[in-house]
Design a protein around this motif. Structure first.
Motif, PDB file in Angstrom:
ATOM      1  N   LEU A  78      11.418   4.789 -21.134  1.00 29.28           N
ATOM      2  CA  LEU A  78      12.510   5.391 -20.366  1.00 29.28           C
ATOM      3  C   LEU A  78      13.316   4.322 -19.635  1.00 29.28           C
ATOM      4  N   GLY A 117      13.694   1.032 -20.414  1.00 32.26           N
ATOM      5  CA  GLY A 117      14.438   0.168 -21.335  1.00 32.26           C
ATOM      6  C   GLY A 117      15.655   0.872 -21.917  1.00 32.26           C
ATOM      7  N   ARG A 140       6.128  -0.818 -30.621  1.00 34.40           N
ATOM      8  CA  ARG A 140       5.653   0.291 -31.449  1.00 34.40           C
ATOM      9  C   ARG A 140       6.699   0.665 -32.496  1.00 34.40           C
ATOM     10  N   LEU A 154       7.352   5.187 -27.024  1.00 34.74           N
ATOM     11  CA  LEU A 154       6.103   5.811 -26.603  1.00 34.74           C
ATOM     12  C   LEU A 154       6.389   7.135 -25.883  1.00 34.74           C
ATOM     13  N   ALA A 214       5.411  16.681 -19.910  1.00 32.07           N
ATOM     14  CA  ALA A 214       6.690  16.764 -19.184  1.00 32.07           C
ATOM     15  C   ALA A 214       6.660  15.921 -17.906  1.00 32.07           C
ATOM     16  N   ILE A 215       7.842  15.570 -17.420  1.00 31.68           N
ATOM     17  CA  ILE A 215       7.959  14.802 -16.170  1.00 31.68           C
ATOM     18  C   ILE A 215       8.890  15.558 -15.216  1.00 31.68           C
ATOM     19  N   ARG A 271       9.084  14.716 -21.782  1.00 33.70           N
ATOM     20  CA  ARG A 271       9.537  13.328 -21.911  1.00 33.70           C
ATOM     21  C   ARG A 271      10.254  13.105 -23.242  1.00 33.70           C
ATOM     22  N   GLN A 311       3.658  -7.469 -20.500  1.00 30.19           N
ATOM     23  CA  GLN A 311       3.389  -8.828 -20.959  1.00 30.19           C
ATOM     24  C   GLN A 311       4.422  -9.788 -20.361  1.00 30.19           C
ATOM     25  N   LEU A 362      -4.245  12.866 -20.713  1.00 32.46           N
ATOM     26  CA  LEU A 362      -5.093  12.255 -19.685  1.00 32.46           C
ATOM     27  C   LEU A 362      -4.283  11.156 -19.008  1.00 32.46           C
ATOM     28  N   GLY A 373       7.315   8.034  -9.657  1.00 28.08           N
ATOM     29  CA  GLY A 373       7.104   6.955 -10.636  1.00 28.08           C
ATOM     30  C   GLY A 373       8.319   6.698 -11.496  1.00 28.08           C
TER      31      GLY A 373
HETATM   32  C1  LIG Z   1      -0.247  10.547 -19.148  1.00 29.92           C
HETATM   33  C2  LIG Z   1       0.842  10.111 -18.199  1.00 29.92           C
HETATM   34  C3  LIG Z   1       1.588  11.062 -17.536  1.00 29.92           C
HETATM   35  C4  LIG Z   1       2.618  10.682 -16.654  1.00 29.92           C
HETATM   36  N1  LIG Z   1       3.351  11.651 -16.023  1.00 29.92           N
HETATM   37  C5  LIG Z   1       4.316  11.295 -15.150  1.00 29.92           C
HETATM   38  C6  LIG Z   1       5.088  12.272 -14.453  1.00 29.92           C
HETATM   39  O1  LIG Z   1       4.907  13.473 -14.606  1.00 29.92           O
HETATM   40  N2  LIG Z   1       6.050  11.847 -13.584  1.00 29.92           N
HETATM   41  C7  LIG Z   1       6.293  10.515 -13.369  1.00 29.92           C
HETATM   42  O2  LIG Z   1       7.177  10.173 -12.561  1.00 29.92           O
HETATM   43  N3  LIG Z   1       5.585   9.575 -14.011  1.00 29.92           N
HETATM   44  C8  LIG Z   1       4.605   9.923 -14.883  1.00 29.92           C
HETATM   45  N4  LIG Z   1       3.882   8.972 -15.506  1.00 29.92           N
HETATM   46  C9  LIG Z   1       4.231   7.573 -15.243  1.00 29.92           C
HETATM   47  C10 LIG Z   1       5.443   7.257 -16.103  1.00 29.92           C
HETATM   48  O3  LIG Z   1       5.044   7.437 -17.441  1.00 29.92           O
HETATM   49  C11 LIG Z   1       5.959   5.859 -15.877  1.00 29.92           C
HETATM   50  O4  LIG Z   1       6.339   5.693 -14.523  1.00 29.92           O
HETATM   51  C12 LIG Z   1       7.173   5.596 -16.786  1.00 29.92           C
HETATM   52  O5  LIG Z   1       6.864   5.847 -18.126  1.00 29.92           O
HETATM   53  C13 LIG Z   1       7.618   4.174 -16.626  1.00 29.92           C
HETATM   54  O6  LIG Z   1       8.605   3.900 -17.596  1.00 29.92           O
HETATM   55  P1  LIG Z   1       8.759   2.440 -18.191  1.00 29.92           P
HETATM   56  O7  LIG Z   1       9.839   2.564 -19.207  1.00 29.92           O
HETATM   57  O8  LIG Z   1       8.920   1.469 -17.057  1.00 29.92           O
HETATM   58  O9  LIG Z   1       7.382   2.119 -18.893  1.00 29.92           O
HETATM   59  P2  LIG Z   1       6.741   2.821 -20.189  1.00 29.92           P
HETATM   60  O10 LIG Z   1       7.104   4.234 -20.264  1.00 29.92           O
HETATM   61  O11 LIG Z   1       5.303   2.457 -20.161  1.00 29.92           O
HETATM   62  O12 LIG Z   1       7.460   2.093 -21.411  1.00 29.92           O
HETATM   63  C14 LIG Z   1       7.158   0.771 -21.768  1.00 29.92           C
HETATM   64  C15 LIG Z   1       7.555   0.550 -23.213  1.00 29.92           C
HETATM   65  O13 LIG Z   1       7.364  -0.843 -23.500  1.00 29.92           O
HETATM   66  C16 LIG Z   1       6.690  -0.970 -24.744  1.00 29.92           C
HETATM   67  N5  LIG Z   1       5.956  -2.249 -24.699  1.00 29.92           N
HETATM   68  C17 LIG Z   1       4.862  -2.539 -23.978  1.00 29.92           C
HETATM   69  N6  LIG Z   1       4.482  -3.829 -24.189  1.00 29.92           N
HETATM   70  C18 LIG Z   1       5.390  -4.363 -25.053  1.00 29.92           C
HETATM   71  C19 LIG Z   1       5.539  -5.655 -25.634  1.00 29.92           C
HETATM   72  N7  LIG Z   1       4.672  -6.656 -25.385  1.00 29.92           N
HETATM   73  N8  LIG Z   1       6.584  -5.878 -26.476  1.00 29.92           N
HETATM   74  C20 LIG Z   1       7.469  -4.852 -26.749  1.00 29.92           C
HETATM   75  N9  LIG Z   1       7.355  -3.607 -26.230  1.00 29.92           N
HETATM   76  C21 LIG Z   1       6.331  -3.365 -25.379  1.00 29.92           C
HETATM   77  C22 LIG Z   1       5.785   0.254 -24.800  1.00 29.92           C
HETATM   78  O14 LIG Z   1       5.403   0.549 -26.139  1.00 29.92           O
HETATM   79  C23 LIG Z   1       6.687   1.324 -24.205  1.00 29.92           C
HETATM   80  O15 LIG Z   1       7.500   1.962 -25.162  1.00 29.92           O
HETATM   81  C24 LIG Z   1       2.876   9.314 -16.406  1.00 29.92           C
HETATM   82  C25 LIG Z   1       2.097   8.354 -17.062  1.00 29.92           C
HETATM   83  C26 LIG Z   1       1.091   8.745 -17.936  1.00 29.92           C
HETATM   84  C27 LIG Z   1       0.273   7.671 -18.627  1.00 29.92           C
END
Ligand SMILES: Cc1cc2nc3c(=O)[nH]c(=O)nc-3n(C[C@H](O)[C@H](O)[C@H](O)COP(=O)(O)OP(=O)(O)OC[C@H]3O[C@@H](n4cnc5c(N)ncnc54)[C@H](O)[C@@H]3O)c2cc1C
Length: 415
Positions: free
Chosen positions: A16, A18, A39, A43, A48-49, A110, A170, A286, A322
């Motif tokens: 989300l 990126g 991936r 991911l 839902a969020i 999501r 990373q 989970l 979050g």
């Molecule tokens: C089961 C679950 C339920 C959740 N429910 C909620 C909710 O209801 N409300 C809420 O606010 N938050 C929730 N969260 C937290 C929320 O998912 C995160 O705050 C949010 O996804 C952060 O977004 P992000 O894009 O920063 O990271 P992420 O969503 O983790 O995205 C990171 C992306 O980077 C990619 N990536 C990782 N490493 C590498 C690499 N080395 N090279 C290239 N790509 C890479 C991953 O594959 C992924 O697509 C939940 C988390 C989990 C695990």
């Protein structure tokens, strides 16, 4: 501005943060962007969020809100109730209000939000996504560019490298090699069932958390546009810290997850027993709660590598901020980058960039710190012993959270 004059921006992670970052940068005239995702697809974790007005204002600005809203369940308030016979209301927490903050809160799958962001990216020139490209390590960083290697040992360079690669980032390892996410000893297991299955009383509003001092908290939250489905979820302490494979094994063990959700159901109001009577296995999730310890910097010393979203500040779920804070990161960062780009064309001030990025990071960290304070206040109010809803004077004042003027904030940092 010709695209040759534009800085090349690389984003690691098509989650989300990126995807939204690419759109926010594009809105600021920065249109030479590549997203690298490890991936084969974005991911999609966790069902839902919940999105609050601060994030919805941002999604509106990047064109996503009007497409998302018809796919979402709208609500305003979170309710907290005791598990006694009367299901006594103990506390409420505002999560949105069109009247006060311009937007109701939305609960949305999501994958719907991911779809909308992808749709918007496809409509723009100047943003590409490369899947199956796992960032490995930074090789060099100068004032002009940063060069890095992927896990397949191929290399690439850009003017800026932005780590939006989640809690186990990373890219963060380059800035903070020794920092690891910390398990908070809390987990949540969730599932989704038809709302009708619960036989909710007619005036029973959701999202609601039913609190039980022995068996933790049971959450019920309507979702889908018409509220015909509910998330059911249980949160409680869990002292064992597992590795990635261990958590994946637990999620694969659907019977364990179902037992976790059913545990102590008879100690909650009867609607909980209804909720867990039939749980579809394909809707189970989970969520082990991890946090990233406070970092002293989200920007490298040279200023070409930046982390944001969960990579910079994964926070506990108490105030539901979050993902909402991740959107604030990306929008303000893009605003700052856009302003710097417009100025540097005029006055070519290289050092200015690192000063302004430092201000951005300090400002964002202060905001995250305030959320952590809010989390602590919420936790304190919900300790066992609260008998009934607190006085009106004790209501949380949340204008600072939902009504922030992002454009003014960005202008202040850049000034
Ligand atoms: C089961 C679950 C339920 C959740 N429910 C909620 C909710 O209801 N409300 C809420 O606010 N938050 C929730 N969260 C937290 C929320 O998912 C995160 O705050 C949010 O996804 C952060 O977004 P992000 O894009 O920063 O990271 P992420 O969503 O983790 O995205 C990171 C992306 O980077 C990619 N990536 C990782 N490493 C590498 C690499 N080395 N090279 C290239 N790509 C890479 C991953 O594959 C992924 O697509 C939940 C988390 C989990 C695990």
């Amino acid at each position: 501005m010709s695209s040759a004059a534009l800085p090349k921006i690389a984003i690691v992670g098509a989650g989300l943060s990126g995807l939204a970052l690419a759109l926010a940068l594009h809105r600021n005239g920065l249109t030479n962007i590549t997203i690298y995702e490890s991936r084969p697809a974005t991911l999609d974790i966790g069902g839902a969020i919940m999105l609050s007005p601060n994030a919805l204002k941002i999604l509106d600005a990047i064109g996503a809100y009007s497409r998302l809203q018809p796919r979402s369940y709208a609500f305003d308030t979170l309710y907290f109730r005791k598990s006694d016979e009367a299901i006594t209301l103990v506390d409420t927490f505002e999560f949105g209000s069109a009247e006060k903050y311009g937007y109701p809160a939305l609960r949305v799958y999501r994958h719907e939000l991911i779809d909308v962001l992808h749709e918007l990216i496809r409509e723009k020139d100047g943003i590409s996504i490369e899947y199956g490209k796992k960032f490995s390590r930074v090789l060099s960083e100068t004032k002009e560019q940063v060069t890095w290697a992927f896990a397949d040992e191929s290399q690439a360079s850009a003017s800026f490298l932005i780590g939006a690669d989640g809690i186990h980032s990373q890219v963060r390892k380059y800035l903070h090699p020794d920092i690891e996410p910390r398990f908070t000893k809390g987990i949540g297991v969730t599932a989704a069932v038809p709302t009708a299955q619960l036989q909710l009383p007619s005036d029973f509003d959701t999202p609601v958390t039913l609190m039980n001092s022995k068996y933790g908290a049971f959450v019920i939250a309507k979702q889908l546009r018409d509220g015909s489905e509910v998330l059911i979820g249980k949160q409680r302490r869990f002292t064992e810290d597992l590795n990635k494979e261990g958590w994946a094994d637990m999620l694969r063990n659907k019977q364990w997850c179902i037992d976790f959700l059913r545990e102590g159901a008879s100690e909650f109001p009867p609607l909980v027993a209804n909720a867990v009577s039939n749980i579809p296995e394909n809707k189970i999730n989970l969520w082990p709660f991890y946090v990233v310890p406070k970092l002293d910097s989200w920007v490298s010393a040279v200023g070409k590598v930046v982390i944001l979203g969960d990579a910079a500040h994964a926070i506990p779920p108490t105030a539901g901020q979050g993902v909402n804070q991740a959107f604030e990161d990306i929008y303000t960062f893009a605003g700052v980058m856009g302003a710097l780009q417009r100025r540097s064309a005029a006055q070519d001030d290289a050092d200015r960039s690192s000063i302004v990025l430092k201000r951005w990071q300090t400002g964002r960290q202060q905001r995250v710190d305030k959320i952590l304070e809010l989390n602590a206040m919420i936790d304190k109010r919900r300790l066992p012993g609260q008998d009934s809803i607190t006085n009106e004077k004790d209501e949380f004042q949340l204008g600072w959270l939902y009504n922030l003027d992002f454009e003014q904030t960005i202008a202040d940092w850049v000034a």
